[in-house]
Scaffold this motif. Sequence first.
Motif, PDB file in Angstrom:
ATOM      1  N   GLU A  62       0.894  -1.462  -0.030  1.00 30.38           N
ATOM      2  CA  GLU A  62      -0.228   0.298   0.361  1.00 30.38           C
ATOM      3  C   GLU A  62       1.010   1.269  -0.182  1.00 30.38           C
ATOM      4  O   GLU A  62       0.438   2.050  -0.731  1.00 30.38           O
ATOM      5  CB  GLU A  62      -1.477  -0.446   1.068  1.00 30.38           C
ATOM      6  CG  GLU A  62      -2.210  -0.954   0.813  1.00 30.38           C
ATOM      7  CD  GLU A  62      -3.127  -0.815   2.423  1.00 30.38           C
ATOM      8  OE1 GLU A  62      -4.658  -1.086   1.940  1.00 30.38           O
ATOM      9  OE2 GLU A  62      -2.828  -0.113   3.346  1.00 30.38           O
ATOM     10  N   TRP A  68       1.670   2.225  -3.538  1.00 30.64           N
ATOM     11  CA  TRP A  68       0.472   3.161  -4.060  1.00 30.64           C
ATOM     12  C   TRP A  68       0.146   4.338  -3.537  1.00 30.64           C
ATOM     13  O   TRP A  68       0.154   5.692  -4.439  1.00 30.64           O
ATOM     14  CB  TRP A  68      -0.536   2.638  -4.364  1.00 30.64           C
ATOM     15  CG  TRP A  68      -0.851   0.875  -4.192  1.00 30.64           C
ATOM     16  CD1 TRP A  68      -1.096   0.091  -3.687  1.00 30.64           C
ATOM     17  CD2 TRP A  68      -0.180   0.293  -5.733  1.00 30.64           C
ATOM     18  NE1 TRP A  68      -1.068  -0.868  -4.566  1.00 30.64           N
ATOM     19  CE2 TRP A  68      -0.714  -0.656  -5.209  1.00 30.64           C
ATOM     20  CE3 TRP A  68       0.178   1.416  -6.551  1.00 30.64           C
ATOM     21  CZ2 TRP A  68       0.436  -1.741  -7.099  1.00 30.64           C
ATOM     22  CZ3 TRP A  68       0.781  -0.081  -8.028  1.00 30.64           C
ATOM     23  CH2 TRP A  68      -0.091  -1.458  -7.756  1.00 30.64           C
ATOM     24  N   LEU A  69       0.438   4.790  -1.915  1.00 30.58           N
ATOM     25  CA  LEU A  69       0.856   5.856  -1.556  1.00 30.58           C
ATOM     26  C   LEU A  69       1.963   7.046  -2.159  1.00 30.58           C
ATOM     27  O   LEU A  69       1.145   8.132  -2.700  1.00 30.58           O
ATOM     28  CB  LEU A  69       0.517   6.191  -0.243  1.00 30.58           C
ATOM     29  CG  LEU A  69      -0.438   5.726   0.171  1.00 30.58           C
ATOM     30  CD1 LEU A  69       0.211   5.090   2.486  1.00 30.58           C
ATOM     31  CD2 LEU A  69      -1.324   6.674   0.272  1.00 30.58           C
ATOM     32  N   GLY A 117      -5.849   5.966   3.269  1.00 29.65           N
ATOM     33  CA  GLY A 117      -5.881   6.056   1.794  1.00 29.65           C
ATOM     34  C   GLY A 117      -6.473   6.760   1.393  1.00 29.65           C
ATOM     35  O   GLY A 117      -7.658   6.959   0.599  1.00 29.65           O
ATOM     36  N   ASP A 162      -6.714  -1.567   3.131  1.00 31.65           N
ATOM     37  CA  ASP A 162      -8.256  -1.910   2.622  1.00 31.65           C
ATOM     38  C   ASP A 162      -8.908  -2.631   3.582  1.00 31.65           C
ATOM     39  O   ASP A 162     -10.187  -3.015   3.504  1.00 31.65           O
ATOM     40  CB  ASP A 162      -7.428  -2.370   1.462  1.00 31.65           C
ATOM     41  CG  ASP A 162      -7.607  -1.413  -0.069  1.00 31.65           C
ATOM     42  OD1 ASP A 162      -8.354  -0.338  -0.084  1.00 31.65           O
ATOM     43  OD2 ASP A 162      -7.299  -1.483  -1.396  1.00 31.65           O
ATOM     44  N   PHE A 218      -6.852   0.755  -2.767  1.00 32.55           N
ATOM     45  CA  PHE A 218      -5.671   0.074  -2.959  1.00 32.55           C
ATOM     46  C   PHE A 218      -5.457  -0.806  -3.633  1.00 32.55           C
ATOM     47  O   PHE A 218      -4.590  -0.974  -4.497  1.00 32.55           O
ATOM     48  CB  PHE A 218      -4.661  -0.349  -1.888  1.00 32.55           C
ATOM     49  CG  PHE A 218      -4.250   1.074  -0.995  1.00 32.55           C
ATOM     50  CD1 PHE A 218      -3.070   2.320  -1.257  1.00 32.55           C
ATOM     51  CD2 PHE A 218      -5.023   1.382   0.316  1.00 32.55           C
ATOM     52  CE1 PHE A 218      -2.995   3.214   0.098  1.00 32.55           C
ATOM     53  CE2 PHE A 218      -4.744   2.223   1.343  1.00 32.55           C
ATOM     54  CZ  PHE A 218      -3.703   3.282   1.119  1.00 32.55           C
TER      55      PHE A 218
END
Length: 1004
Positions: A34, A37-38, A157, A696, A841
Amino acid sequence: MNDTAPGATEKDYSATLFLPETEFPMRAGLPAREPIWLQRWEDMDIYERQREQAKDRPLFTLHDGPPYANGNIHIGHALNKTLKDMVSRSMQMLGHNAAYIPGWDCHGLPIEWKIEEQYRAKGKDKNEVPVVEFRQECRTFAEQWVDIQREEFKRLGVLGEWDNPYLTMSFDAEAQIARELMKVSMSGQLYRGSKPVMWSVVERTALAEAEIEYADYESDTIWVKFPVSKVDMTAVVRLTDHYRRESTAATEIADLQARASRLIGASVVIWTTTPWTIPANRAISFSSRIAYGLYEVTDAPAENWAKIGDKLIIADKLVGEVFAKAKVTGFEKRATVSAEELSAITAAHPLRGLAGGYTFDVPLLDGEHVTDDAGTGFVHTAPGHGLDDFGIWMDSTRLLQDRGIDPAIPYVVGDDGFYTKDAPGLEGARVIDDNGKKGDANQRVITALAEHGNIIARGRVKHQYPHSWRSKKPVIFRNTPQWFVYMDKDIDGAAGDTLRHRALKAIDATKFYPATGQNRLRAMIADRPDWVLSRQRAWGVPITVFVHKQTGEILRDEAVNHRIAQSFEEEGADAWYKDGAAQRYLGSDYKADDYEMIRDVLDVWFDSGSTHSFVLRNKQKWPHLKFPASMYLEGSDQHRGWFHSSLLESCATNGHAPYDSVLTHGFTMDGEGKKMSKSLGNTVAPQDIIKQFGADILRLWVASSDYSEDLRLGKEIIQTTVDSYRKLRNTLRWLLGNLAHFKAEDVVDPSDMPELERLMLHRLAQLDQGVRAAYKEYDYRKVVTLLSNFMNIELSAFYFDIRKDTLYCDPISSIKRRSALTVLDHLFNAITAWLAPILVFTMEECWLERHPGDEESVHLRLFPEIPADWIDTDLASKWQLIRAVRRVVTGALEIERREKRIGSSLEAAPKVFVADPRYIVALEGQDLAEIAITSAVELHQNEGPSEGFRLEDVPGVSVVPALAQGQRCARSWRVLPEVGSDPEYPDVSPRDAQALRERAAAGL
């Protein structure tokens, strides 16, 4: 068939199958992946990409309710921010420009308390520190926690303008908060008054209702005698008119005077759970709806406080309970006492003469708040220590003056909890100490009452009592000078245009999710007293008001207001506390010596209630926002907090609510439904869940829960969420694996597709309507339910199960295979978009697996437009019947498998008997063997033998299992008579032989 190759005795054709191919892992590894992706979103500035992409779309503004910047986020924060993120993301994908500006509440007690704790730990005295220096320490503390909380929120997120948040302590915000306060002042809504407010002795400040929580507390209780001292003839005529509503004859007046005079020498009995308020008593309240009597004690123990011969006035309904508490063993009723008689008499204070004090008269006042549910039917009335007491005292001002009674309210208890000089003989006793413990005031009062012979019983009671939510210590009601906003005064002289009227009207115009929130907020606004704005603290926006020392008038001058706001813009609210500030603001038109410069600060609820004015309306700083906001979203406690204060503030300055809708969520509880508490050890930290499972999973838990109620969270619930996530992920993985074989030239028009594919498109179109409607109603639980059921039941267990054979084994040219791939493409595009606001994510990972590239992101998409003409209800009804027959077949084969008569369903060729003509029509032209995943099916149009397998809910259908005849295809594993009929490929079926030839021709 299975995804693996046949046994070793057969030729291995696995390399010739179109088996799923994907690098999308079965194990998510979210905690490690994750953050990747951030970082990617930050590098590509995805938030700004969204704004640019959506610049011409209609605005949707969810205005962020600011959390306090004073500690790590907890699970309640995670719930709140995740819900807000789902709202903003889904509205963005529904076609809006849904900007999200996060904010923080930086002033007030929560932060100031932390600095004071640090001072106490170092033995440092706050009062010796210059106020500007102290305020700077508060600012630094808040800045540190803003940075920490920002990263924690981002890790969830949550997408927003994190580099440009709003802070209530930023200079422009402090300036605007002051402007809003000065608007209220200029309109005549602001006043300084004296009322009982909830006061924290520990924190030395008034508290708002939203800063109060209720907890168990043991109070001292006492039953006290107020001796009747005289009949007030001045009041008699007026009061008899009041009760009779007509002129009263002199004979009637004389009769009333005589009856009331009988009561002299008797005592009115009151009951209270706050003995310390007795020195502040100024009246007794009764109710004209209650029946009262004069009772004489005829038997009691010699050592008793209540003595034989005592004459006591008590409510008839409660007399037995009172005498039981007083250990009275015998009593008789001597007379009925009317409301007129009670209004005519005056009592002496039970401490009369103590240190030469308490010599004033104590009138009896008719009050609607008095009941006979408990106590004595009389309410000891201390107007400085209770809102009902204050209300009846102020409403009786004219009556009090007629009777020669001073209506002024004394200040009996100081801000430190000690009695003042207005408590003669008790000065120096303390109600509550600095640690929130009971002082000696109760005992001192009880002892003094006993010495005066005016107490008949005492006890203790456990009940819910108000505590400060910050210090967790009990508070007191205390009369203090404070700054208020009128709730019921006409604004700018417009008849009926009051703040309460505006607020109630605004509530009626607001949409609430759930709808019950409307009544809750309405009830709070309808009953609330005037709004207390002032706090006796240092860290906050000051009440920027000057009061003339001689006249007490508030200075209302726009030029002065402008100078104040301008200095705050440049220097922050610290400017108010700098040397020479008063004359700087007053200018040459006024003398600083003539004016009091108010040093109280604003209640932080006014700060946060004003955020609409410096966030939503600040187009220069945040051009993608609108006012009023589309939505405010917070926990249910904010009906008395942010929803409440924002409504009042905006109605005071704008005339309407700052929001179009209000969404409320519940609190987080542990897995057993208990409130989370550090002392119970049942708290769940969002950081721990993220570290072990990923954000998530936390987001899926939020979306799967009914947020309108309290949400449970524990190990079992998290594990259930993890299991649900894995099922969704595996479905997406299978989709990706098969779509690896999809090419643009494979696309098939729906009109050319087999029925099964058209059925899936029908379901997609249905889902599109359901998912969109659920997102528009903020029903994320419904979104998850719809998609989970579809993916697990209709796709994995039905459509994918049937179409595996076609997708893996059919020839390249097969229209059925190409149709299935086309449907998978539609499914992938829809599902990844629909789940993107929830599993932010995972959907990004899934989308990029198929669409790699720096400029790609699932979060730059809209929900796909699904053609409405895909809806085919007749086809759906037909396939409902077909699926019912399939269930009977699979049910029969499951028994065969369990009994080990077959291994795979492809070894079977069941005999299916159908008597119901509806099913016969539905099955016409269908390949039931393919649908049931068998090698063959014999279909018979009759009831079938009695031993056939049946399902109760599918009448007219039965199945008799049988083994398939022929050889097993070495490629597809179907058992067919025609296997071996192709000399070039003697170990496979003709269909598989054609597939092998086409692969060879294509060089595969």
